[in-house]
Motif scaffolding. Structure first.
Motif, PDB file in Angstrom:
ATOM      1  N   GLY A  41       0.815  -1.207   0.000  1.00 43.24           N
ATOM      2  CA  GLY A  41       0.000   0.000   0.000  1.00 43.24           C
ATOM      3  C   GLY A  41       0.850   1.260   0.000  1.00 43.24           C
ATOM      4  O   GLY A  41       0.586   2.219  -0.742  1.00 43.24           O
ATOM      5  N   LEU A  42       1.892   1.275   0.837  1.00 38.89           N
ATOM      6  CA  LEU A  42       2.779   2.441   0.900  1.00 38.89           C
ATOM      7  C   LEU A  42       3.512   2.652  -0.416  1.00 38.89           C
ATOM      8  O   LEU A  42       3.667   3.785  -0.887  1.00 38.89           O
ATOM      9  CB  LEU A  42       3.784   2.262   2.035  1.00 38.89           C
ATOM     10  CG  LEU A  42       3.248   2.376   3.462  1.00 38.89           C
ATOM     11  CD1 LEU A  42       4.309   1.946   4.458  1.00 38.89           C
ATOM     12  CD2 LEU A  42       2.791   3.802   3.753  1.00 38.89           C
ATOM     13  N   ALA A  43       3.972   1.554  -1.029  1.00 39.52           N
ATOM     14  CA  ALA A  43       4.714   1.667  -2.291  1.00 39.52           C
ATOM     15  C   ALA A  43       3.820   2.211  -3.402  1.00 39.52           C
ATOM     16  O   ALA A  43       4.228   3.091  -4.176  1.00 39.52           O
ATOM     17  CB  ALA A  43       5.289   0.306  -2.671  1.00 39.52           C
ATOM     18  N   VAL A  44       2.601   1.711  -3.485  1.00 40.02           N
ATOM     19  CA  VAL A  44       1.665   2.183  -4.511  1.00 40.02           C
ATOM     20  C   VAL A  44       1.271   3.634  -4.246  1.00 40.02           C
ATOM     21  O   VAL A  44       1.193   4.456  -5.180  1.00 40.02           O
ATOM     22  CB  VAL A  44       0.424   1.269  -4.571  1.00 40.02           C
ATOM     23  CG1 VAL A  44      -0.643   1.860  -5.487  1.00 40.02           C
ATOM     24  CG2 VAL A  44       0.819  -0.124  -5.042  1.00 40.02           C
ATOM     25  N   HIS A  45       1.015   3.955  -2.994  1.00 34.07           N
ATOM     26  CA  HIS A  45       0.645   5.329  -2.614  1.00 34.07           C
ATOM     27  C   HIS A  45       1.732   6.316  -3.039  1.00 34.07           C
ATOM     28  O   HIS A  45       1.440   7.355  -3.653  1.00 34.07           O
ATOM     29  CB  HIS A  45       0.433   5.379  -1.107  1.00 34.07           C
ATOM     30  CG  HIS A  45      -0.054   6.694  -0.586  1.00 34.07           C
ATOM     31  ND1 HIS A  45      -1.158   7.347  -1.086  1.00 34.07           N
ATOM     32  CD2 HIS A  45       0.410   7.490   0.429  1.00 34.07           C
ATOM     33  CE1 HIS A  45      -1.359   8.478  -0.415  1.00 34.07           C
ATOM     34  NE2 HIS A  45      -0.413   8.583   0.495  1.00 34.07           N
ATOM     35  N   ALA A  46       2.988   5.981  -2.760  1.00 35.82           N
ATOM     36  CA  ALA A  46       4.098   6.874  -3.114  1.00 35.82           C
ATOM     37  C   ALA A  46       4.233   7.011  -4.623  1.00 35.82           C
ATOM     38  O   ALA A  46       4.436   8.121  -5.147  1.00 35.82           O
ATOM     39  CB  ALA A  46       5.399   6.342  -2.520  1.00 35.82           C
TER      40      ALA A  46
END
Length: 255
Positions: A165-170
């Motif tokens: 989730g964090l990787a996609v969000h960034a």
């Protein structure tokens, strides 16, 4: 409670989209793989529940939640085991639970998409699981790929859950900051794809074009040395008024 089972709030169009993408003949997902979502009123969204098959989806196989609390998880940037346990609690909805990949949907919806489809097409995943995957997808191979998919966002493999989730969000935020609009396609290394759009038809179109793009790459690699389009030409082509109008037409809702 962040999520609740509210079948009456789940749009019939979301159920129909999920069933189409889950059709075994399409080879986009198997078993309980993949998930779909759409934004609802009041900053809420509906997302497929964990363990539910897309091809047999009904309204009761979705849960409804609010974006704010989960977006705060992404904006907080934490990804240790304690947070992963907390996420499991946030995803609970009585006897049901939102997918562990829900944060991917939150990242897309928060960036401006209103419909999101995450699938694992065999043809695409095979070309996301090679050493040169990012380079292989760095430029389109044919005009309709450029028009319908635009410039995809590449996200290297990350563990499903908070890390993914964090990787996609960034990655989506970086593209939003650069272009002022979110991408239409996110490529997840060794994993699958995420299609973003403003209608159910748009995310379905992006998904199916991504599959064709993968198949074309496979044929090109087998036949010789691939020769993708020049990136600048591809951008100019995608921005042409006639192509933009055609893309919008193809993305219109079926209802």
């Amino acid at each position: 409670m962040t999520f609740a089972a509210r079948p009456s709030d789940v749009p019939a169009e979301l159920v129909a989209l999920t069933r189409r993408l889950g059709d075994p003949a399409a080879d986009l997902v198997v078993l309980a793989e993949g998930n779909t979502s759409t934004r609802l009123d009041g900053d809420r969204f509906a997302v497929k529940a964990s363990g539910a098959r897309m091809d047999a989806a009904e309204a009761e196989h979705f849960v409804v939640g609010e974006l704010a609390e989960l977006l705060a998880v992404l904006d907080g940037g934490a990804a240790d085991q304690t947070d992963q346990a907390d996420l499991t609690g946030l995803l609970a909805a009585g006897d049901a639970r939102a997918s562990i990949e829900t944060l991917v949907h939150v990242a897309a919806l928060a960036a401006g998409a209103t419909w999101v489809a995450h699938t694992h097409p065999t043809a695409v995943v095979g070309l996301l699981a090679v050493t040169d995957a990012e380079a292989l997808w760095s430029a389109p191979f044919f005009p309709d790929e450029a028009v319908m998919l635009g410039e995809p966002v590449w996200v290297p493999y990350a563990t499903p859950g908070i890390a993914l989730g964090l990787a996609v969000h960034a990655a989506i935020r970086d593209r939003l900051d650069r272009d002022g609009t979110p991408p239409r396609l996110v490529l997840l290394g060794n994993h699958g794809i995420v299609a973003l759009g403003s209608t159910a038809s748009e995310v379905e179109t992006v998904t199916t074009m991504a599959v064709k793009a993968a198949r074309v790459r496979g044929v090109a690699l087998a036949a010789g040395t691939p020769a993708p389009l020049d990136p600048q030409h591809a951008r100019e082509l995608a921005c042409r008024p006639d192509e933009s109008a055609r893309r919008a037409m193809l993305g219109r809702s079926r209802t």
